[in-house]
Design an enzyme around this catalytic site. Structure first.
Site, mmCIF file in Angstrom:
data_model
loop_
_atom_site.group_PDB
_atom_site.id
_atom_site.type_symbol
_atom_site.label_atom_id
_atom_site.label_comp_id
_atom_site.label_asym_id
_atom_site.label_seq_id
_atom_site.Cartn_x
_atom_site.Cartn_y
_atom_site.Cartn_z
ATOM 1 N N GLY A 172 46.375 -7.699 -25.034
ATOM 2 C CA GLY A 172 44.944 -7.591 -24.834
ATOM 3 C C GLY A 172 44.642 -7.769 -23.365
ATOM 4 N N GLY A 173 43.370 -7.606 -22.996
ATOM 5 C CA GLY A 173 43.022 -7.907 -21.618
ATOM 6 C C GLY A 173 42.242 -6.865 -20.863
ATOM 7 N N GLY A 189 37.382 -7.143 -24.770
ATOM 8 C CA GLY A 189 38.262 -8.139 -25.361
ATOM 9 C C GLY A 189 39.164 -7.482 -26.400
ATOM 10 N N THR A 190 40.397 -7.843 -26.419
ATOM 11 C CA THR A 190 41.390 -7.217 -27.286
ATOM 12 C C THR A 190 42.354 -8.265 -27.811
ATOM 13 O OG1 THR A 190 42.466 -6.694 -25.189
ATOM 14 C CG2 THR A 190 41.420 -4.886 -26.340
ATOM 15 N N THR A 191 43.034 -7.936 -28.903
ATOM 16 C CA THR A 191 44.080 -8.807 -29.417
ATOM 17 C C THR A 191 45.229 -7.946 -29.914
ATOM 18 O OG1 THR A 191 44.500 -10.775 -30.781
ATOM 19 C CG2 THR A 191 43.239 -8.992 -31.803
#
Length: 501
Positions: free
Chosen positions: A401-402, A321-323
């Site tokens: 992200g993703g 998970g990223t932002t």
């Protein structure tokens, strides 16, 4: 926005937003994780700050570490990750914040931490997207008593916090305040470090005091690629996200998109083949084994790209998970930062509110297999904060992200803008596809004829009935030198927002 209004620069604002993300998006960002910041101070060349997690210096037998699989449930799709004490790599987030503030910031750390402290102590109302994200990794958020206390629902015991509930992290607020007061040594040599190391020894972790003490932020020269009138600066090796985006863009040069209408069956079939070809090139040419110093010249050499381009044009395709935060300020400083905690290891450092990362359990950044990572090296990543410069002086900052969808989300947005002339909002909001092996995932909004064309090439086509978090979150800001205006878009797939100060 508050930091900019108070006279802070783009880098101050990006750092403040990173810290706030640790509170408001605790699955995606944490002081126990890491990331990358692409920076371009006004009038200077871009530079990439790498504060991504590092592999430990020493290993233990696999049977002696706490390491096990879980399934993240996106609804229409599932993805396996590994968690536990043995999944934790050396975190870089705290050192990254301090180094970037020292090099580029204009505000002191206590002011940068202030919004995160206020929110952590006062609490955040969980919105539907946050509730969905907590539900995706429910097995992590409810794994043990510490996790349930931090992320659990007061309404439905045993479940993660639901939409409308308030999540507060008073211990995290205390941690930010202590870091502002005592500095980063608290995290890497002080009480926090000692608590983390003691638990690793007792509970099957790999981190030792030497890992934390030796961690350093790396400054790197960005990878540069020209495409359709823009110059793109993105994350260089040893991370792979930027170089895979660059490879895909190179495949789309020299007439690959000529005569194709956006969204047509031919366009999406060609795009899917580029995605598949990029992944095939990564595996077949053993990108993960190339030295960081030579990876760009080896992997992006013209003859290799030509060979894969001919394959794409000449015959049918073979069957986390990223932002992100993007900021440009009125002085022309540009910052793009992508941070991650993986999904979280289920371990919260006692008394801190800080969930540690599970980077050693991310399959996509461990291509040689789990427990086979080289010792004491910077982990690779798909994350690719990017700056685009145009010939007219315009500038754009973007990223996504993703997990392993980052490279395909970024590729599509860049192509939408540079090759098809879309503005940020249309480029980001356009429906996406993602290719993984013999499966092509197709977001809602793709024309039925294009979906049928993809089904003729790929054995499995997965149709999604709406836009989804799964396809990344490509947040973007742009400066137009003709009138001095700013525009941009926050990707609705991940609750993105565009604001001007």
């Amino acid at each position: 926005m508050a930091v900019l209004r108070d006279g802070g620069n783009a880098f101050d604002a990006a750092l403040a937003a990173m810290c706030v993300a640790c509170v408001t998006e605790p699955v995606l960002a944490s002081l126990g994780g890491g990331g990358f910041l692409m920076a371009q101070p006004a009038g200077e060349k871009p530079v990439l700050y790498d504060f991504f997690p590092q592999t430990p210096m020493n290993k233990r037998p696999a049977e002696d570490i706490d390491f096990f699989p879980i399934t993240a449930d996106f609804g229409p799709a599932q993805q396996e990750f590994h968690i536990g004490m043995g999944s934790m790599a050396t975190p870089g987030m705290v050192r990254g914040i301090a180094r970037i503030q020292k090099d580029l910031g204009s505000m002191p750390l206590p002011r940068i931490f202030e919004p995160a402290i206020d929110l952590a102590r006062g609490g955040v109302v969980v919105n539907p997207l946050q509730a969905y994200v907590l539900g995706v990794v429910e097995v992590i958020c409810t794994h043990n008593e510490d996790c349930r206390r931090a992320y659990g629902s007061a309404i439905i015991p045993g479940k993660p916090a639901q939409a409308g509930e308030i999540m507060a992290f008073p211990e995290m607020a205390d941690t930010f305040e202590a870091l502002a007061r005592e500095g980063t040594d608290l995290f890497y040599r002080g009480d926090i470090a000692r608590a983390l190391i003691a638990d690793c020894r007792a509970r099957g972790g790999l981190l030792e005091a030497a890992d934390l003490e030796a961690y350093r932020v790396e400054r790197r020269r960005p990878l540069e690629v020209a495409f359709a009138g823009g110059t793109i600066f993105t994350n260089p090796p040893p991370s792979v996200g930027g170089i895979l985006i660059a490879f895909g863009l190179e495949l789309l040069k020299n007439g690959t998109l000529n005569g194709l209408q956006f969204g047509s069956p031919a366009h999406l079939e060609r795009l899917a083949r580029v995605m598949a070809g990029t992944q095939a090139a990564r595996v077949e040419n053993r990108l993960h084994e190339m030295a960081a110093e030579t990876a760009a010249s080896e992997f992006l050499r013209p003859e290799l790209i030509d060979a894969y381009r001919r394959d794409i044009l000449g015959r049918p395709a073979a069957t986390r998970g990223t932002t992100h935060i993007s900021v440009i300020d009125a002085a022309g400083n540009a910052a793009g930062v992508t941070v991650t905690n993986g999904e979280g290891a289920t371990y919260i450092i006692p008394g801190t509110g800080v969930m540690m990362n599970n980077m050693l359990g991310e399959e996509d950044i461990n291509p040689q297999g789990f427990h086979r990572w080289p010792r004491n090296v910077r982990l690779s990543s798909m994350m690719a904060p990017t700056i685009v410069r145009h010939a007219d002086g315009g500038a754009q900052v973007m990223g996504s992200g993703g997990s392993n969808r980052i490279r395909t989300a970024m590729l599509q947005v860049l192509v939408n803008q540079l090759a098809f002339g879309m503005g940020p909002e249309r480029a980001v909001n356009a429906p996406r596809i993602h290719v993984e092996g013999d499966l092509v995932s197709v977001e809602a909004g793709v024309a039925p004829a294009a979906v049928e064309a993809l089904a003729q090439v790929y054995p499995r086509v997965e149709r999604w009935d709406k836009i989804n978090f799964f396809f990344g979150g490509a947040h973007c800001v742009r400066f137009d030198p003709s009138d001095g205006s700013f525009d941009g878009v926050g990707d609705p797939r991940r609750g993105g927002v565009f604001v001007t100060a």
